[in-house]
Design an enzyme around this catalytic site. Structure first.
Site, PDB file in Angstrom:
ATOM      1  CB  SER A  95      -7.875  -3.707   3.136  1.00  0.00           C
ATOM      2  OG  SER A  95      -7.636  -2.299   3.674  1.00  0.00           O
TER       3      SER A  95
ATOM      4  N   GLY B 100       0.063   5.463  -4.237  1.00  0.00           N
ATOM      5  CA  GLY B 100      -0.605   6.782  -4.730  1.00  0.00           C
ATOM      6  C   GLY B 100      -0.242   7.718  -4.139  1.00  0.00           C
TER       7      GLY B 100
ATOM      8  CG  ASN C 230      -7.973  -1.984  -5.167  1.00  0.00           C
ATOM      9  OD1 ASN C 230      -7.442  -2.724  -4.831  1.00  0.00           O
ATOM     10  ND2 ASN C 230      -8.039  -0.742  -4.396  1.00  0.00           N
TER      11      ASN C 230
ATOM     12  CG  ASP D 249      -2.173   0.980   1.070  1.00  0.00           C
ATOM     13  OD1 ASP D 249      -2.289   1.554  -0.095  1.00  0.00           O
ATOM     14  OD2 ASP D 249      -2.798   1.339   2.187  1.00  0.00           O
TER      15      ASP D 249
ATOM     16  NE  ARG E  38      -3.058  -1.176   4.344  1.00  0.00           N
ATOM     17  CZ  ARG E  38      -4.269  -1.447   3.990  1.00  0.00           C
ATOM     18  NH1 ARG E  38      -5.015  -2.486   4.595  1.00  0.00           N
ATOM     19  NH2 ARG E  38      -4.521  -0.558   3.039  1.00  0.00           N
TER      20      ARG E  38
HETATM   21  C1  IPE Z   1      -5.380  -2.783  -0.303  1.00  0.00           C
HETATM   22  O1  IPE Z   1      -5.255  -1.512  -0.175  1.00  0.00           O
HETATM   23  C2  IPE Z   1      -5.397  -3.697  -1.337  1.00  0.00           C
HETATM   24  C3  IPE Z   1      -4.094  -3.554  -1.903  1.00  0.00           C
HETATM   25  C4  IPE Z   1      -2.988  -3.305  -1.460  1.00  0.00           C
HETATM   26  C5  IPE Z   1      -4.105  -4.061  -3.489  1.00  0.00           C
HETATM   27  P1  IPE Z   1      -6.229  -0.432  -0.362  1.00  0.00           P
HETATM   28  O2  IPE Z   1      -5.591   0.963  -0.557  1.00  0.00           O
HETATM   29  O3  IPE Z   1      -7.395  -0.691  -1.473  1.00  0.00           O
HETATM   30  O4  IPE Z   1      -7.142  -0.419   0.893  1.00  0.00           O
HETATM   31  P2  IPE Z   1      -7.961   0.825   1.842  1.00  0.00           P
HETATM   32  O5  IPE Z   1      -8.906   1.089   0.870  1.00  0.00           O
HETATM   33  O6  IPE Z   1      -7.112   1.748   2.191  1.00  0.00           O
HETATM   34  O7  IPE Z   1      -8.620  -0.016   2.768  1.00  0.00           O
HETATM   35  C1  IPE Z   2      -1.588   0.131  -3.113  1.00  0.00           C
HETATM   36  O1  IPE Z   2      -1.520   1.576  -3.266  1.00  0.00           O
HETATM   37  C2  IPE Z   2      -1.786  -0.267  -4.584  1.00  0.00           C
HETATM   38  C3  IPE Z   2      -3.273  -0.870  -4.817  1.00  0.00           C
HETATM   39  C4  IPE Z   2      -4.462  -0.593  -4.039  1.00  0.00           C
HETATM   40  C5  IPE Z   2      -3.549  -1.219  -6.293  1.00  0.00           C
HETATM   41  P1  IPE Z   2      -2.511   2.507  -3.320  1.00  0.00           P
HETATM   42  O2  IPE Z   2      -2.960   2.877  -4.723  1.00  0.00           O
HETATM   43  O3  IPE Z   2      -3.567   2.180  -2.524  1.00  0.00           O
HETATM   44  O4  IPE Z   2      -1.917   3.782  -2.817  1.00  0.00           O
HETATM   45  P2  IPE Z   2      -2.605   4.857  -1.521  1.00  0.00           P
HETATM   46  O5  IPE Z   2      -2.963   3.954  -0.394  1.00  0.00           O
HETATM   47  O6  IPE Z   2      -3.512   5.666  -2.465  1.00  0.00           O
HETATM   48  O7  IPE Z   2      -1.344   5.805  -1.223  1.00  0.00           O
HETATM   49 MG    MG Z   3      -4.215   2.543  -0.434  1.00  0.00          MG
END
Ligand code: IPE
Ligand code: IPE
Ligand code: MG
Length: 241
Positions: free
Chosen positions: A195, A22, A67, A19, A187
């Site tokens: 999650s 983004g 997602n 995680d 995590r």
């Molecule tokens: C969990 O991360 C899923 C993956 C790492 C693929 P998310 O970023 O989607 O989880 P939430 O939304 O913060 O719970």
């Molecule tokens: C994890 O990173 C990758 C996926 C869930 C596909 P995120 O995309 O959730 O990154 P943040 O949590 O927004 O920083």
């Molecule tokens: Mg995330």
């Protein structure tokens, strides 16, 4: 695993919720997909570090059943990244002796991607050095629901008796049926939640929630977490002995 508490050495199976891609991109003023690309690049180093740390099974969360709620641009970008990743990494993973498996519901994935997933599983089928499992369109609740559906079909067809359904039977229907349960779940990115990842399988896992964003995660940090795991005592409900 019943009876006495167990002093552990290394974790045999590590699962990672990758995680923070983004936020990593946003911090750099770049689009979220830039973070996903940077994140995908980290995977190789972690996979390659596994044998040195005694990790036989590595399971990584790449895309959850939740997602799909992201923008169409991000979802399409991720799907295209998965296709590119598999195409680009297949030979290297195979040469490293990595057996790749995928978990999650493939029904909603596009045919081009599932064909590549099938090919990579077939290509690496005989490898035994590291077992890498990639979770795409994976959700723990969805997995349990799909498993229960197939189990119910077996009961309806007379292949299974309801009285035989127990803690040993149900996991045989899960996507992870050939894998041991994770010993350690990591995590990244500072969120302390799971999650919907490996709900059934992680009932007794140890957890590490660390602040590092996934694109900054390194083999060195992985090694520190693995070593820390070795100092923990897992009791499985028993009294320390
Ligand atoms: C969990 O991360 C899923 C993956 C790492 C693929 P998310 O970023 O989607 O989880 P939430 O939304 O913060 O719970
Ligand atoms: C994890 O990173 C990758 C996926 C869930 C596909 P995120 O995309 O959730 O990154 P943040 O949590 O927004 O920083
Ligand atoms: Mg995330």
């Amino acid at each position: 695993m019943s009876g006495t508490a167990q002093k552990q050495h290394g974790p045999r199976h590590v699962a990672i919720i990758m995680d923070g891609n983004g936020r990593w991109a946003t911090q750099r003023g770049r689009p979220r997909l830039f973070g996903h690309h940077a994140g995908a690049k980290r995977v190789r180093e972690i996979v390659e570090a596994c044998p040195e740390f005694g990790v036989k099974y590595l399971t990584i969360f790449a895309f959850s059943t939740e997602n799909w709620k992201r923008t169409q641009v991000e979802v399409a970008g991720l799907m295209s990244l998965f296709r590119r990743y598999i195409t680009k990494e297949a030979q290297a993973l195979n040469l490293e002796g990595v057996r790749v498996r995928f978990i999650g519901d493939r029904v909603r994935l596009d045919r081009k991607l599932t064909a590549l997933m099938d090919e990579l599983e077939a290509l690496t089928m005989a490898n035994t050095r590291v077992n890498l499992t990639i979770a795409i369109n994976y959700g723990g609740r969805d997995e349990v629901a799909r498993a229960t559906k197939r189990l119910a079909e077996d009961v309806a067809q007379g292949r299974l008796s309801p009285s035989d359904v127990d803690e040993e039977t149900l996991p045989k229907y899960l996507d992870t049926h050939v894998l041991p349960d994770p010993d350690l779940v990591i995590r990244t990115s500072g969120e302390a939640r799971i999650s919907n990842f490996l709900l059934w399988q992680s009932a007794y896992a140890e957890y590490e929630f660390i602040d590092t964003l996934w694109p900054d995660f390194s083999a060195a940090e992985f090694g520190r977490l693995v070593a820390r795991y070795g100092q923990r005592e897992r009791r499985f409900g028993a009294v320390p002995g």
